[in-house]
Design a protein around this motif. Structure first.
Motif, mmCIF file in Angstrom:
data_model
loop_
_atom_site.group_PDB
_atom_site.id
_atom_site.type_symbol
_atom_site.label_atom_id
_atom_site.label_comp_id
_atom_site.label_asym_id
_atom_site.label_seq_id
_atom_site.Cartn_x
_atom_site.Cartn_y
_atom_site.Cartn_z
ATOM 1 N N UNK A 188 0.829 -1.207 0.000
ATOM 2 C CA UNK A 188 0.000 0.000 0.000
ATOM 3 C C UNK A 188 0.863 1.257 0.000
ATOM 4 N N UNK A 189 1.924 1.242 0.794
ATOM 5 C CA UNK A 189 2.819 2.399 0.819
ATOM 6 C C UNK A 189 3.540 2.575 -0.515
ATOM 7 N N UNK A 190 3.877 1.476 -1.178
ATOM 8 C CA UNK A 190 4.508 1.563 -2.494
ATOM 9 C C UNK A 190 3.535 2.129 -3.525
ATOM 10 N N UNK A 191 2.265 1.774 -3.414
ATOM 11 C CA UNK A 191 1.250 2.323 -4.321
ATOM 12 C C UNK A 191 1.161 3.833 -4.132
ATOM 13 N N UNK A 192 1.073 4.275 -2.886
ATOM 14 C CA UNK A 192 0.970 5.703 -2.605
ATOM 15 C C UNK A 192 2.204 6.434 -3.128
ATOM 16 N N UNK A 193 3.381 5.928 -2.827
ATOM 17 C CA UNK A 193 4.621 6.584 -3.265
ATOM 18 C C UNK A 193 4.711 6.626 -4.784
ATOM 19 N N UNK A 194 4.368 5.531 -5.439
ATOM 20 C CA UNK A 194 4.418 5.492 -6.898
ATOM 21 C C UNK A 194 3.420 6.432 -7.535
ATOM 22 N N UNK A 195 2.230 6.499 -6.968
ATOM 23 C CA UNK A 195 1.203 7.406 -7.499
ATOM 24 C C UNK A 195 1.635 8.853 -7.351
#
Length: 144
Positions: free
Chosen positions: A9-16
């Motif tokens: 989830x944190x990787x999704x947020x950072x990537x977005x």
């Protein structure tokens, strides 16, 4: 991956958010929900307005609850407005029919969560969501 975890989830947020800055998007709010609709990660960029959290969550919850991206839901709502108005009433308005809510599926196609983004146009919000999924290794499609 059979369940969405905090690291993903944190990787999704950072990537977005990284994609949003590369696109020079307006300030965004990004939320990732697990399969039960519980928030795993959330971020609101400096300058994002106060309703962005609520809109992002409504996009993610709508995608999760209906099992499809909010772009698809918006198209379906145009064709059947009475039904989708009823859906909005049934969920106390906690659904948004605008692109930017994207389902997250595992390798077998099982629904494991959703991401919702609000702050720019629906098209930009959606592209940033896809980029977040790619950054987390959860989607392989090219991002434009």
């Amino acid at each position: 991956m059979s369940a969405l975890d905090l690291a993903a989830a944190q990787a999704i947020v950072a990537g977005a958010l990284s994609d949003a800055r590369a696109r020079n998007a307006k300030p965004l709010a990004v939320i990732v929900l697990d399969a039960g609709g519980h928030p795993l990660a959330f971020a609101r960029e400096d300058g994002a307005t106060i309703y962005r959290f609520d809109i992002a969550r409504a996009k993610a919850a709508g995608a999760l609850g209906m099992g499809d991206d909010t772009r698809v839901l918006a198209q379906r709502a145009q064709a059947n407005p009475a039904f989708f108005q009823s859906v909005a009433v049934a969920v106390n308005g906690a659904i948004a029919f605008s692109p930017g809510g994207v389902v997250v599926r595992d390798e077998a196609g099982n629904l494991i969560g959703a991401v919702g983004i609000s702050g720019d146009t629906g098209d930009i919000d959606e592209l940033c969501a896809f980029a977040g999924l790619v950054a987390a290794g959860l989607r392989q499609e090219d991002i434009q």
